[in-house]
Design an enzyme around this catalytic site. Structure first.
Site, PDB file in Angstrom:
ATOM      1  N   LYS A  68     -12.897  31.593   8.959  1.00 32.63           N
ATOM      2  CA  LYS A  68     -13.555  31.152   7.726  1.00 32.63           C
ATOM      3  C   LYS A  68     -15.068  31.171   7.901  1.00 32.63           C
ATOM      4  O   LYS A  68     -15.615  30.415   8.697  1.00 32.63           O
ATOM      5  CB  LYS A  68     -13.139  29.722   7.366  1.00 32.63           C
ATOM      6  CG  LYS A  68     -13.598  29.359   5.963  1.00 32.63           C
ATOM      7  CD  LYS A  68     -13.572  27.873   5.698  1.00 32.63           C
ATOM      8  CE  LYS A  68     -14.922  27.233   5.833  1.00 32.63           C
ATOM      9  NZ  LYS A  68     -15.951  27.739   4.913  1.00 32.63           N
ATOM     10  N   GLU A 106     -19.616  24.337  19.081  1.00 33.95           N
ATOM     11  CA  GLU A 106     -21.055  24.626  19.206  1.00 33.95           C
ATOM     12  C   GLU A 106     -21.742  23.898  18.066  1.00 33.95           C
ATOM     13  O   GLU A 106     -21.599  24.290  16.904  1.00 33.95           O
ATOM     14  CB  GLU A 106     -21.303  26.136  19.096  1.00 33.95           C
ATOM     15  CG  GLU A 106     -20.595  26.972  20.148  1.00 33.95           C
ATOM     16  CD  GLU A 106     -21.215  26.831  21.524  1.00 33.95           C
ATOM     17  OE1 GLU A 106     -22.357  26.352  21.621  1.00 33.95           O
ATOM     18  OE2 GLU A 106     -20.538  27.175  22.502  1.00 33.95           O
ATOM     19  N   CYS A 143     -30.000  27.202  15.318  1.00 33.22           N
ATOM     20  CA  CYS A 143     -29.681  26.037  16.157  1.00 33.22           C
ATOM     21  C   CYS A 143     -30.570  26.001  17.400  1.00 33.22           C
ATOM     22  O   CYS A 143     -30.712  24.962  18.025  1.00 33.22           O
ATOM     23  CB  CYS A 143     -28.213  26.072  16.553  1.00 33.22           C
ATOM     24  SG  CYS A 143     -27.751  27.624  17.342  1.00 33.22           S
ATOM     25  N   GLU A 203     -31.295  15.932  13.358  1.00 36.97           N
ATOM     26  CA  GLU A 203     -31.493  17.361  13.129  1.00 36.97           C
ATOM     27  C   GLU A 203     -31.896  17.603  11.666  1.00 36.97           C
ATOM     28  O   GLU A 203     -31.202  17.160  10.753  1.00 36.97           O
ATOM     29  CB  GLU A 203     -30.192  18.119  13.417  1.00 36.97           C
ATOM     30  CG  GLU A 203     -30.376  19.623  13.337  1.00 36.97           C
ATOM     31  CD  GLU A 203     -29.084  20.391  13.565  1.00 36.97           C
ATOM     32  OE1 GLU A 203     -28.044  19.978  13.037  1.00 36.97           O
ATOM     33  OE2 GLU A 203     -29.128  21.424  14.260  1.00 36.97           O
TER      34      GLU A 203
HETATM   35  P1  NDP Z   1     -21.200  22.641   8.757  1.00 37.90           P
HETATM   36  O1  NDP Z   1     -20.691  21.806   9.856  1.00 37.90           O
HETATM   37  O2  NDP Z   1     -21.450  21.990   7.434  1.00 37.90           O
HETATM   38  O3  NDP Z   1     -20.231  23.864   8.464  1.00 37.90           O
HETATM   39  C1  NDP Z   1     -19.847  24.804   9.446  1.00 37.90           C
HETATM   40  C2  NDP Z   1     -18.547  25.467   9.006  1.00 37.90           C
HETATM   41  O4  NDP Z   1     -17.508  24.489   9.007  1.00 37.90           O
HETATM   42  C3  NDP Z   1     -18.604  26.013   7.580  1.00 37.90           C
HETATM   43  O5  NDP Z   1     -17.822  27.175   7.508  1.00 37.90           O
HETATM   44  C4  NDP Z   1     -17.990  24.870   6.801  1.00 37.90           C
HETATM   45  O6  NDP Z   1     -17.489  25.281   5.562  1.00 37.90           O
HETATM   46  C5  NDP Z   1     -16.896  24.434   7.743  1.00 37.90           C
HETATM   47  N1  NDP Z   1     -16.396  23.079   7.516  1.00 37.90           N
HETATM   48  C6  NDP Z   1     -16.971  22.068   6.820  1.00 37.90           C
HETATM   49  N2  NDP Z   1     -16.180  20.961   6.835  1.00 37.90           N
HETATM   50  C7  NDP Z   1     -15.079  21.280   7.580  1.00 37.90           C
HETATM   51  C8  NDP Z   1     -13.898  20.566   7.981  1.00 37.90           C
HETATM   52  N3  NDP Z   1     -13.696  19.304   7.634  1.00 37.90           N
HETATM   53  N4  NDP Z   1     -13.003  21.200   8.747  1.00 37.90           N
HETATM   54  C9  NDP Z   1     -13.195  22.469   9.144  1.00 37.90           C
HETATM   55  N5  NDP Z   1     -14.283  23.212   8.777  1.00 37.90           N
HETATM   56  C10 NDP Z   1     -15.215  22.623   8.014  1.00 37.90           C
HETATM   57  O7  NDP Z   1     -22.527  23.326   9.300  1.00 37.90           O
HETATM   58  P2  NDP Z   1     -23.525  24.243   8.494  1.00 37.90           P
HETATM   59  O8  NDP Z   1     -22.798  25.394   7.884  1.00 37.90           O
HETATM   60  O9  NDP Z   1     -24.366  23.362   7.633  1.00 37.90           O
HETATM   61  O10 NDP Z   1     -24.410  24.853   9.686  1.00 37.90           O
HETATM   62  C11 NDP Z   1     -25.524  24.227  10.194  1.00 37.90           C
HETATM   63  C12 NDP Z   1     -25.195  23.506  11.482  1.00 37.90           C
HETATM   64  O11 NDP Z   1     -24.676  24.419  12.428  1.00 37.90           O
HETATM   65  C13 NDP Z   1     -26.399  22.886  12.132  1.00 37.90           C
HETATM   66  O12 NDP Z   1     -26.071  21.592  12.576  1.00 37.90           O
HETATM   67  C14 NDP Z   1     -26.666  23.792  13.317  1.00 37.90           C
HETATM   68  O13 NDP Z   1     -27.326  23.164  14.386  1.00 37.90           O
HETATM   69  C15 NDP Z   1     -25.286  24.188  13.688  1.00 37.90           C
HETATM   70  N6  NDP Z   1     -25.315  25.416  14.486  1.00 37.90           N
HETATM   71  C16 NDP Z   1     -25.001  25.338  15.816  1.00 37.90           C
HETATM   72  C17 NDP Z   1     -25.075  26.461  16.612  1.00 37.90           C
HETATM   73  C18 NDP Z   1     -24.710  26.406  18.056  1.00 37.90           C
HETATM   74  O14 NDP Z   1     -24.495  27.463  18.626  1.00 37.90           O
HETATM   75  N7  NDP Z   1     -24.609  25.252  18.682  1.00 37.90           N
HETATM   76  C19 NDP Z   1     -25.496  27.763  16.049  1.00 37.90           C
HETATM   77  C20 NDP Z   1     -25.782  27.724  14.649  1.00 37.90           C
HETATM   78  C21 NDP Z   1     -25.689  26.581  13.901  1.00 37.90           C
HETATM   79  P3  NDP Z   1     -18.444  25.123   4.247  1.00 37.90           P
HETATM   80  O15 NDP Z   1     -19.624  25.972   4.481  1.00 37.90           O
HETATM   81  O16 NDP Z   1     -17.609  25.620   3.157  1.00 37.90           O
HETATM   82  O17 NDP Z   1     -18.758  23.664   4.153  1.00 37.90           O
END
Ligand code: NDP
Length: 480
Positions: free
Chosen positions: A173, A248, A282, A384
């Site tokens: 997803k 991550e 990130c 963050e």
């Molecule tokens: P989210 O945690 O909001 O979403 C990440 C993914 O998880 C999306 O596809 C989201 O869907 C999905 N999701 C949301 N809720 C659930 C749930 N309850 N169960 C399963 N999946 C779910 O993060 P963001 O998309 O806002 O991304 C930004 C974040 O990602 C920042 O905190 C950043 O630091 C982190 N990040 C970390 C990296 C690393 O390598 N450590 C690299 C890049 C980013 P939907 O979009 O539809 O809500």
């Protein structure tokens, strides 16, 4: 209007619900596509397709799987310009960045894991004359991969490529905010010779689709990149089911600037490490820690460079920053800037929306923002923000620098600027972080372990770590 469909069992399909979500272009703030609004029923179909496809995909062998993934990489490369334009439109990032980083890196991820699997081997442990142990590593079936919006195709391929190369089938997803390039890629899978059901992409909202993948009893491993709060929710559901988990998560990365550094190189790179992709990586450094003796010099030179950055149309090759990903995200970042003011911070530049004209008048643009005068304990320096906002703090000596650097719940990446080799090693060891760059930033070798400590995640991806995650190890002990 374009419709972004699921890809299940080799077919592009609408969601079972028949419902759609709006997809916005950050540059204009307007709706440009509709997205399948899927739910658990679509996930069930995808998992069933993946389970059916699994035995043949596993038995295709390393070379067969490698060839299919290499073909997919070549097809994306053939269509690079279309992918670049789509990534920029969907995410708001400058086309120049998508062309330089996102799409080449997505191609590189596929090629890297397609070839890494050919060289993947496992250990043997001989017990003198008694027995020989060897570690048999096999795929486990269906892997769940969930990725965020900031580097859409780049992080999506970072997960699916090792999962598929290792012999698993995938239910994935992408973020609902940026689904377009994963969809484009799904349309190339049949041409690449990836059999139906091997890669399934289910679009929609995290709490509906993501959570259904995580909770599905026939998905024994979840690889997730996203926010720390979502990661905690995933762990809460997956842990009692004893799933393999790779998380991550977020970061609050420090950049440590020592007085003996190469000032010009540090300055140039620190502007990039602060504001590339509108600060929505990130790995971006959001807390810049500067040795007190050069604090004023750094601040004045840095602010001058930041003021010169051009916020503009992502499609314009001269834009340094494009739009942030969404209206809620814009509001979140602005609320943190307001919080910083309330906490006593001084906004040295930026701090507000950038209003562009014409078709871009409703786009989500933010001026790159530099804040000083805040201590390590305030929320601005603890939480963050994930936007074009950095803070400056002075330090006195190595120990103080390390103390400030480690003073958050996060531990993803960090950067050290110094010409003192011994200090670089000493400080690198003392930092609580999964990744330390010395005199550089975002230099990535895909063989290296990638991940964070503390609330930045659990487990490592990249290279052998990813292939190990996507296989189960079994020790076979043979009496000699
Ligand atoms: P989210 O945690 O909001 O979403 C990440 C993914 O998880 C999306 O596809 C989201 O869907 C999905 N999701 C949301 N809720 C659930 C749930 N309850 N169960 C399963 N999946 C779910 O993060 P963001 O998309 O806002 O991304 C930004 C974040 O990602 C920042 O905190 C950043 O630091 C982190 N990040 C970390 C990296 C690393 O390598 N450590 C690299 C890049 C980013 P939907 O979009 O539809 O809500």
């Amino acid at each position: 209007m374009e419709r972004i469909l699921n890809f299940i069992d080799g077919e592009a399909r609408a969601a079972v619900s028949g419902e759609w979500l709006d997809v916005h272009a950050p540059a204009t703030g307007s709706v440009y596509a509709q997205l399948a609004d899927s739910d658990g029923r679509d996930v069930d179909l995808a998992v069933a397709a993946a389970e059916r496809a699994y035995p043949a995909w596993r038995d295709l062998g390393r070379e067969g799987r490698s060839n299919a993934l290499l073909k997919l990489a070549s097809l994306i490369e053939r269509d690079t310009e279309a992918f670049v334009a789509d990534e920029s439109r969907d995410n708001g990032k400058p086309v120049a960045l998508a062309r330089r980083v996102d799409i080449p890196r997505a191609i590189a991820n596929l090629r890297f894991f397609a070839t890494a699997i050919l060289h993947f081997s496992s250990e043997a442990h001989a017990m003198d004359d008694t027995a020989l142990n060897y570690t048999d590593r096999q795929p486990f079936g269906v892997a769940g991969c969930i990725s965020p919006w900031n580097l859409p195709l780049y992080l999506f391929t970072w997960k699916i490529a090792p999962a598929l190369a290792a012999g698993n089938c995938v239910v994935a997803k992408p973020s609902e905010a940026t689904p377009l390039t994963a969809y484009r890629m799904s349309l190339l899978c049949n041409e690449a010779g990836i059999p139906p059901g091997v890669l399934n992409i289910v679009h929609g909202l995290g709490p509906k689709v993501g959570s259904a993948i995580v909770a599905h009893p026939d998905v024994p491993a979840i690889s997730f990149t996203g926010g720390t709060r979502t990661g905690a929710e995933i762990a809460r559901v997956a842990a009692p089911m004893f799933k393999k988990l790779s998380l991550e998560l977020g970061g609050k990365n420090p950049v440590l600037v020592f007085a003996d550094c190469d000032f010009e190189q540090m300055l140039r790179t620190t502007v990039r490490s602060s504001f590339t992709n509108q600060g929505q990586i990130c790995l971006c450094g959001s807390r810049i820690l500067i040795e007190r003796s050069i604090y004023d010099r750094f601040r004045d030179a840095f602010v001058e460079r930041v003021r010169a950055l051009r916020v503009g149309d992502p499609a314009d090759a001269t834009s340094d920053l494009g739009a942030v990903v969404s209206q809620p995200h814009l509001e979140k970042v602005l609320s943190y800037i307001e919080l910083a003011r309330q906490e006593g911070g001084r906004v040295l530049c930026g701090g507000e929306r950038v209003l562009l004209g014409g078709a871009l008048a409703n786009g989500w643009y933010l001026a790159p923002t530099v804040i000083e005068g805040l201590g390590p304990a305030c929320r601005t320096n603890q939480e963050e923000i994930f936007g074009p906002v950095v803070t400056l703090q002075p330090f006195d000596g190595d120990a103080h620098a390390v103390e400030l650097a480690n003073a958050t719940p996060y531990g993803l990446a960090s950067v050290i600027w110094t010409r003192d080799l011994q200090r670089a090693h000493r400080v690198a060891r003392a930092l609580q972080a999964g990744i330390v760059w010395v005199n550089c930033w975002m230099v990535r070798d895909l063989r290296t372990p990638f991940g964070g400590v503390k609330q930045s995640g659990v487990g490592r991806e990249g290279g052998l770590d990813a292939l190990r995650f996507f296989t189960e190890a079994k020790n076979v002990c043979v009496r000699l």
